[in-house]
Design a protein around this motif. Structure first.
Motif, short mmCIF file in Angstrom:
data_model
loop_
_atom_site.label_atom_id
_atom_site.label_comp_id
_atom_site.label_asym_id
_atom_site.label_seq_id
_atom_site.Cartn_x
_atom_site.Cartn_y
_atom_site.Cartn_z
N MET A 140 9.63 4.33 3.73
CA MET A 140 8.56 3.39 4.06
C MET A 140 9.12 1.97 4.28
O MET A 140 8.66 1.26 5.17
N ASP A 141 10.10 1.57 3.48
CA ASP A 141 10.73 0.26 3.67
C ASP A 141 11.52 0.21 4.97
O ASP A 141 11.40 -0.73 5.74
N TYR A 142 12.34 1.23 5.19
CA TYR A 142 13.21 1.25 6.38
C TYR A 142 12.40 1.26 7.67
O TYR A 142 12.74 0.56 8.63
N LEU A 143 11.31 2.03 7.69
CA LEU A 143 10.50 2.14 8.91
C LEU A 143 9.39 1.08 8.98
O LEU A 143 8.62 1.07 9.94
N LYS A 144 9.33 0.22 7.96
CA LYS A 144 8.37 -0.89 7.95
C LYS A 144 6.92 -0.42 8.08
O LYS A 144 6.18 -0.87 8.94
N PHE A 145 6.54 0.50 7.18
CA PHE A 145 5.15 0.96 7.13
C PHE A 145 4.25 -0.23 6.84
O PHE A 145 4.61 -1.13 6.08
N SER A 146 3.07 -0.23 7.42
CA SER A 146 2.08 -1.27 7.11
C SER A 146 1.61 -1.09 5.67
O SER A 146 1.73 0.00 5.09
N GLU A 147 1.06 -2.15 5.10
CA GLU A 147 0.55 -2.07 3.72
C GLU A 147 -0.55 -1.02 3.59
O GLU A 147 -0.62 -0.30 2.60
N ALA A 148 -1.40 -0.94 4.60
CA ALA A 148 -2.48 0.05 4.56
C ALA A 148 -1.93 1.47 4.57
O ALA A 148 -2.40 2.34 3.83
N ASP A 149 -0.92 1.73 5.40
CA ASP A 149 -0.32 3.06 5.45
C ASP A 149 0.43 3.39 4.16
O ASP A 149 0.40 4.52 3.69
N ARG A 150 1.09 2.39 3.58
CA ARG A 150 1.77 2.61 2.29
C ARG A 150 0.75 3.04 1.24
O ARG A 150 0.98 3.96 0.47
N ALA A 151 -0.38 2.35 1.21
CA ALA A 151 -1.42 2.65 0.23
C ALA A 151 -1.97 4.06 0.44
O ALA A 151 -2.22 4.78 -0.53
N ARG A 152 -2.15 4.46 1.69
CA ARG A 152 -2.65 5.80 1.97
C ARG A 152 -1.68 6.87 1.49
O ARG A 152 -2.10 7.89 0.95
N VAL A 153 -0.39 6.63 1.66
CA VAL A 153 0.63 7.62 1.27
C VAL A 153 0.71 7.77 -0.24
O VAL A 153 0.76 8.88 -0.75
N VAL A 154 0.69 6.67 -0.96
CA VAL A 154 0.83 6.76 -2.41
C VAL A 154 -0.50 7.01 -3.11
O VAL A 154 -0.55 7.18 -4.32
N GLY A 155 -1.59 7.03 -2.35
CA GLY A 155 -2.88 7.40 -2.90
C GLY A 155 -3.62 6.29 -3.60
O GLY A 155 -4.43 6.53 -4.47
#
Length: 94
Positions: A66-81
């Motif tokens: 997620m850091d390397y591909l620069k996920f958006s904050e919203a997408d990060r939140a969706r992935v970690v639940g």
């Protein structure tokens, strides 16, 4: 009458979401599987196998991707639940 599993598996859903978002961000940033594998410190084969069985990703690998591909904050939140409230620019918390 066929038996069906009517129970949702949120862990599986998040794992599959992560893989689809990773593919999206890889395409967006023009990164290859080998680039991502090198960035997180695993071989191409290991990353390929984990993408085929996304539940096998370690948390540390997920975060590095997620850091390397620069996920958006919203997408990060969706992935970690995590449920987050996203405010418009200049919005106030009521």
């Amino acid at each position: 009458m066929s038996k069906q599993n009517l129970v949702r598996d949120p862990t599986k859903e998040r794992a599959e979401l992560f893989v689809s978002l990773a593919k999206y961000y890889m395409d967006l940033h023009n990164k290859k599987n080998s680039d991502v594998a090198k960035a997180i410190g695993v071989s191409d084969q290991v990353l390929y196998k984990r993408r085929q069985s996304p539940r096998n990703f370690k948390l540390s690998e997920t975060l590095k991707i997620m850091d390397y591909l620069k996920f958006s904050e919203a997408d990060r939140a969706r992935v970690v639940g995590v449920k987050v409230k996203i405010y418009a620019m200049g919005g106030k918390d009521d």
